[in-house]
Motif scaffolding. Structure first.
Motif, PDB file in Angstrom:
ATOM      1  N   ARG A 183      50.349 -34.122 -23.028  1.00 40.04           N
ATOM      2  CA  ARG A 183      49.074 -34.495 -23.212  1.00 40.04           C
ATOM      3  C   ARG A 183      48.278 -33.455 -22.549  1.00 40.04           C
ATOM      4  O   ARG A 183      46.714 -33.571 -23.406  1.00 40.04           O
ATOM      5  CB  ARG A 183      48.904 -35.864 -22.678  1.00 40.04           C
ATOM      6  CG  ARG A 183      49.755 -37.054 -23.549  1.00 40.04           C
ATOM      7  CD  ARG A 183      49.265 -38.414 -22.778  1.00 40.04           C
ATOM      8  NE  ARG A 183      49.724 -38.559 -21.260  1.00 40.04           N
ATOM      9  CZ  ARG A 183      50.679 -39.102 -20.881  1.00 40.04           C
ATOM     10  NH1 ARG A 183      51.746 -39.761 -21.673  1.00 40.04           N
ATOM     11  NH2 ARG A 183      50.970 -39.431 -19.697  1.00 40.04           N
ATOM     12  N   TYR A 184      48.437 -32.834 -21.506  1.00 39.41           N
ATOM     13  CA  TYR A 184      47.424 -31.855 -21.015  1.00 39.41           C
ATOM     14  C   TYR A 184      47.311 -30.760 -22.004  1.00 39.41           C
ATOM     15  O   TYR A 184      46.069 -30.540 -22.020  1.00 39.41           O
ATOM     16  CB  TYR A 184      48.137 -31.652 -19.626  1.00 39.41           C
ATOM     17  CG  TYR A 184      47.610 -30.305 -19.115  1.00 39.41           C
ATOM     18  CD1 TYR A 184      46.288 -30.496 -18.152  1.00 39.41           C
ATOM     19  CD2 TYR A 184      48.068 -29.177 -18.957  1.00 39.41           C
ATOM     20  CE1 TYR A 184      45.652 -29.610 -17.487  1.00 39.41           C
ATOM     21  CE2 TYR A 184      47.424 -28.136 -18.337  1.00 39.41           C
ATOM     22  CZ  TYR A 184      46.305 -28.158 -17.551  1.00 39.41           C
ATOM     23  OH  TYR A 184      45.501 -27.376 -17.109  1.00 39.41           O
ATOM     24  N   HIS A 185      48.218 -30.286 -22.408  1.00 43.52           N
ATOM     25  CA  HIS A 185      48.118 -29.140 -23.321  1.00 43.52           C
ATOM     26  C   HIS A 185      47.545 -29.514 -24.685  1.00 43.52           C
ATOM     27  O   HIS A 185      46.608 -28.785 -25.273  1.00 43.52           O
ATOM     28  CB  HIS A 185      49.580 -28.468 -23.749  1.00 43.52           C
ATOM     29  CG  HIS A 185      50.038 -27.958 -22.553  1.00 43.52           C
ATOM     30  ND1 HIS A 185      49.616 -26.510 -22.107  1.00 43.52           N
ATOM     31  CD2 HIS A 185      51.199 -28.061 -21.954  1.00 43.52           C
ATOM     32  CE1 HIS A 185      50.263 -26.365 -21.011  1.00 43.52           C
ATOM     33  NE2 HIS A 185      51.268 -26.926 -20.943  1.00 43.52           N
ATOM     34  N   LEU A 186      47.637 -30.872 -25.250  1.00 40.04           N
ATOM     35  CA  LEU A 186      47.026 -30.906 -26.179  1.00 40.04           C
ATOM     36  C   LEU A 186      45.325 -31.312 -26.037  1.00 40.04           C
ATOM     37  O   LEU A 186      44.601 -30.732 -26.865  1.00 40.04           O
ATOM     38  CB  LEU A 186      47.672 -32.647 -26.792  1.00 40.04           C
ATOM     39  CG  LEU A 186      47.008 -33.377 -27.917  1.00 40.04           C
ATOM     40  CD1 LEU A 186      47.401 -32.424 -29.218  1.00 40.04           C
ATOM     41  CD2 LEU A 186      47.724 -34.499 -28.300  1.00 40.04           C
ATOM     42  N   GLY A 187      45.234 -31.880 -24.946  1.00 37.68           N
ATOM     43  CA  GLY A 187      43.721 -31.943 -24.614  1.00 37.68           C
ATOM     44  C   GLY A 187      43.017 -30.444 -24.466  1.00 37.68           C
ATOM     45  O   GLY A 187      41.738 -30.227 -24.965  1.00 37.68           O
ATOM     46  N   ASN A 188      43.892 -29.565 -23.966  1.00 39.31           N
ATOM     47  CA  ASN A 188      43.289 -28.156 -23.793  1.00 39.31           C
ATOM     48  C   ASN A 188      43.243 -27.309 -25.329  1.00 39.31           C
ATOM     49  O   ASN A 188      42.866 -26.320 -25.132  1.00 39.31           O
ATOM     50  CB  ASN A 188      43.947 -27.484 -22.814  1.00 39.31           C
ATOM     51  CG  ASN A 188      43.794 -28.167 -21.361  1.00 39.31           C
ATOM     52  OD1 ASN A 188      42.906 -28.827 -21.125  1.00 39.31           O
ATOM     53  ND2 ASN A 188      44.581 -27.632 -20.473  1.00 39.31           N
ATOM     54  N   GLY A 189      44.036 -27.892 -26.107  1.00 38.81           N
ATOM     55  CA  GLY A 189      44.310 -27.187 -27.449  1.00 38.81           C
ATOM     56  C   GLY A 189      45.044 -26.059 -27.222  1.00 38.81           C
ATOM     57  O   GLY A 189      45.169 -24.927 -27.981  1.00 38.81           O
ATOM     58  N   THR A 190      46.145 -26.191 -26.578  1.00 41.64           N
ATOM     59  CA  THR A 190      46.990 -25.277 -26.177  1.00 41.64           C
ATOM     60  C   THR A 190      48.478 -25.461 -26.974  1.00 41.64           C
ATOM     61  O   THR A 190      48.861 -26.477 -26.744  1.00 41.64           O
ATOM     62  CB  THR A 190      47.528 -24.922 -24.619  1.00 41.64           C
ATOM     63  OG1 THR A 190      46.216 -25.237 -23.815  1.00 41.64           O
ATOM     64  CG2 THR A 190      48.340 -23.751 -24.222  1.00 41.64           C
ATOM     65  N   SER A 191      48.906 -24.679 -27.807  1.00 40.27           N
ATOM     66  CA  SER A 191      49.894 -24.695 -28.798  1.00 40.27           C
ATOM     67  C   SER A 191      51.041 -23.848 -28.489  1.00 40.27           C
ATOM     68  O   SER A 191      50.985 -22.904 -27.672  1.00 40.27           O
ATOM     69  CB  SER A 191      49.624 -24.619 -30.019  1.00 40.27           C
ATOM     70  OG  SER A 191      48.799 -23.218 -30.231  1.00 40.27           O
ATOM     71  N   PHE A 192      52.108 -24.188 -28.709  1.00 35.64           N
ATOM     72  CA  PHE A 192      53.439 -23.342 -28.360  1.00 35.64           C
ATOM     73  C   PHE A 192      53.350 -21.744 -29.264  1.00 35.64           C
ATOM     74  O   PHE A 192      52.654 -21.747 -30.103  1.00 35.64           O
ATOM     75  CB  PHE A 192      54.684 -24.090 -29.462  1.00 35.64           C
ATOM     76  CG  PHE A 192      56.074 -23.418 -29.413  1.00 35.64           C
ATOM     77  CD1 PHE A 192      57.050 -23.599 -28.231  1.00 35.64           C
ATOM     78  CD2 PHE A 192      56.241 -22.739 -30.296  1.00 35.64           C
ATOM     79  CE1 PHE A 192      58.033 -23.008 -28.017  1.00 35.64           C
ATOM     80  CE2 PHE A 192      57.556 -21.907 -30.249  1.00 35.64           C
ATOM     81  CZ  PHE A 192      58.604 -22.145 -29.107  1.00 35.64           C
ATOM     82  N   PRO A 193      53.831 -20.845 -28.524  1.00 34.71           N
ATOM     83  CA  PRO A 193      54.642 -20.826 -27.136  1.00 34.71           C
ATOM     84  C   PRO A 193      53.717 -20.708 -25.987  1.00 34.71           C
ATOM     85  O   PRO A 193      54.208 -20.447 -24.884  1.00 34.71           O
ATOM     86  CB  PRO A 193      55.327 -20.049 -27.341  1.00 34.71           C
ATOM     87  CG  PRO A 193      54.632 -18.911 -28.167  1.00 34.71           C
ATOM     88  CD  PRO A 193      53.802 -19.568 -29.098  1.00 34.71           C
ATOM     89  N   HIS A 194      52.479 -21.046 -26.059  1.00 38.82           N
ATOM     90  CA  HIS A 194      51.477 -20.895 -24.891  1.00 38.82           C
ATOM     91  C   HIS A 194      51.310 -22.275 -24.063  1.00 38.82           C
ATOM     92  O   HIS A 194      50.586 -22.197 -23.166  1.00 38.82           O
ATOM     93  CB  HIS A 194      50.116 -20.434 -25.479  1.00 38.82           C
ATOM     94  CG  HIS A 194      50.215 -19.300 -26.291  1.00 38.82           C
ATOM     95  ND1 HIS A 194      50.665 -17.958 -25.668  1.00 38.82           N
ATOM     96  CD2 HIS A 194      50.084 -18.737 -27.529  1.00 38.82           C
ATOM     97  CE1 HIS A 194      50.577 -16.872 -26.593  1.00 38.82           C
ATOM     98  NE2 HIS A 194      50.427 -17.575 -27.794  1.00 38.82           N
ATOM     99  N   ASN A 195      52.165 -23.253 -24.654  1.00 42.57           N
ATOM    100  CA  ASN A 195      52.058 -24.592 -23.661  1.00 42.57           C
ATOM    101  C   ASN A 195      52.760 -24.476 -22.251  1.00 42.57           C
ATOM    102  O   ASN A 195      53.857 -25.013 -22.228  1.00 42.57           O
ATOM    103  CB  ASN A 195      52.490 -25.638 -24.517  1.00 42.57           C
ATOM    104  CG  ASN A 195      53.814 -25.284 -25.243  1.00 42.57           C
ATOM    105  OD1 ASN A 195      54.282 -24.327 -25.206  1.00 42.57           O
ATOM    106  ND2 ASN A 195      54.355 -26.458 -25.534  1.00 42.57           N
ATOM    107  N   ASN A 196      52.781 -23.470 -21.598  1.00 42.88           N
ATOM    108  CA  ASN A 196      53.450 -23.119 -20.185  1.00 42.88           C
ATOM    109  C   ASN A 196      52.702 -23.684 -19.124  1.00 42.88           C
ATOM    110  O   ASN A 196      51.522 -23.475 -18.862  1.00 42.88           O
ATOM    111  CB  ASN A 196      53.853 -21.734 -20.221  1.00 42.88           C
ATOM    112  CG  ASN A 196      54.395 -21.283 -18.782  1.00 42.88           C
ATOM    113  OD1 ASN A 196      54.372 -21.985 -17.888  1.00 42.88           O
ATOM    114  ND2 ASN A 196      55.127 -20.080 -18.788  1.00 42.88           N
ATOM    115  N   PRO A 197      53.173 -24.449 -18.373  1.00 46.17           N
ATOM    116  CA  PRO A 197      54.417 -25.324 -18.318  1.00 46.17           C
ATOM    117  C   PRO A 197      54.542 -26.448 -19.187  1.00 46.17           C
ATOM    118  O   PRO A 197      53.781 -27.322 -19.437  1.00 46.17           O
ATOM    119  CB  PRO A 197      54.954 -25.599 -16.836  1.00 46.17           C
ATOM    120  CG  PRO A 197      53.238 -26.009 -16.306  1.00 46.17           C
ATOM    121  CD  PRO A 197      52.236 -25.185 -17.099  1.00 46.17           C
TER     122      PRO A 197
END
Length: 217
Positions: A183-197
C-alpha cells in the motif's frame, strides 16, 4: 405415548462439522536452504497442517535458478499435473529481485507466469527482507547485503539456514507488514522492480491459511 416433547422452533438435526477441503501447493524456490527451511517450518504449523488443510511440496531441486527458469519448471509441472489429472490447486514461484544487480529477465518471468496461471511471491531485494518483517517494520531501500545484515540483527543466525521456530509465531504480523508495504508503494506510485523494500510472501501465506471468522462473514 412418549413423554418426550421437542422444544418448539429448535431443530433436532445433529450438527455436522464441515471441514475445508485440502488444498495442495507446489512451490518452486531459488534458495538452497533458507527458503525451503522456512516452508518446511510453515507446513509443520498446526494452523497450516490441520485448520488450513494444506499440503506443501517444496521443489528445492531448482536451487540457484533464475526466476525465468523457475517459472518454466512450474509450467512444466502444471502441464504434467493436468495430463495426469493431478490434484494440485496452485503452483507458486518464490524468487528475489536482487540489488544492486537485478535478476535477468524478471519482467519476462512474471509475464510468463501470469499467462500460465503460475502465481509468484517476489521479495525485493531478497527473501531476507520477508524474514526481517517477522520482527519489525522496514520501509527504506535495501541492497541484498543490507537485507541479510538486517535479518541477522533480528535472529542472530547465519545467512544460510534458519530456525523456523523463531519465525512462525510472527508470520501473520510479517504478512500485515508486507501488505502495508504494498500500500505504501502504491500510494507513492512506485512500481516493480523499484518497489524496494517489498515482499509478495504475504499473498502466498494468505492463500495457505484458513480465513478467520470475520473474513468469512
Amino acid at each position: 405415548m412418549s413423554p418426550y416433547r421437542p422444544v418448539a422452533g429448535k431443530s433436532l438435526k445433529r450438527k455436522v462439522e464441515t471441514r475445508r477441503p485440502r488444498r495442495t501447493f507446489v512451490i518452486f524456490c531459488e534458495g538452497e536452504r533458507t527458503e525451503p527451511e522456512y516452508f518446511n517450518a510453515l507446513k509443520r504449523e498446526p494452523e497450516v497442517r490441520d485448520a488450513a488443510a494444506v499440503d506443501i511440496r517444496v521443489e528445492a531441486g531448482a536451487s540457484g535458478s533464475v526466476p525465468l527458469t523457475l517459472v518454466r519448471l512450474a509450467i512444466e509441472a502444471r502441464s504434467r499435473s493436468s495430463d495426469e489429472r493431478g490434484e494440485v490447486d496452485e503452483f507458486w514461484c518464490v524468487f528475489d529481485v536482487e540489488w544492486p544487480r537485478n535478476h535477468p529477465r524478471l519482467r519476462e518471468a512474471m509475464e510468463l507466469a501470469a499467462q500460465n496461471q503460475i502465481k509468484v511471491a517476489v521479495s525485493n531485494p531478497c527473501f531476507e527482507l520477508w524474514l526481517a518483517l517477522h520482527f519489525a517494520d522496514h520501509r527504506s531501500f535495501l541492497s541484498n547485503t543490507q537485507a541479510r545484515r538486517l535479518r541477522r540483527s533480528h535472529d542472530g543466525q547465519s545467512d544460510k539456514g534458519l530456525a523456523g521456530g523463531k519465525y512462525m509465531p510472527n508470520k501473520k504480523v510479517a504478512a500485515q507488514r508486507a501488505a502495508s508495504l504494498d500500500r505504501y508503494h502504491l500510494g507513492n506510485g512506485t512500481s516493480f522492480p523499484h518497489n524496494n523494500p517489498s515482499s509478495g510472501m504475504h499473498q502466498l501465506l494468505s492463500a495457505m491459511l484458513p480465513a478467520s471468522d470475520e473474513e468469512r462473514d
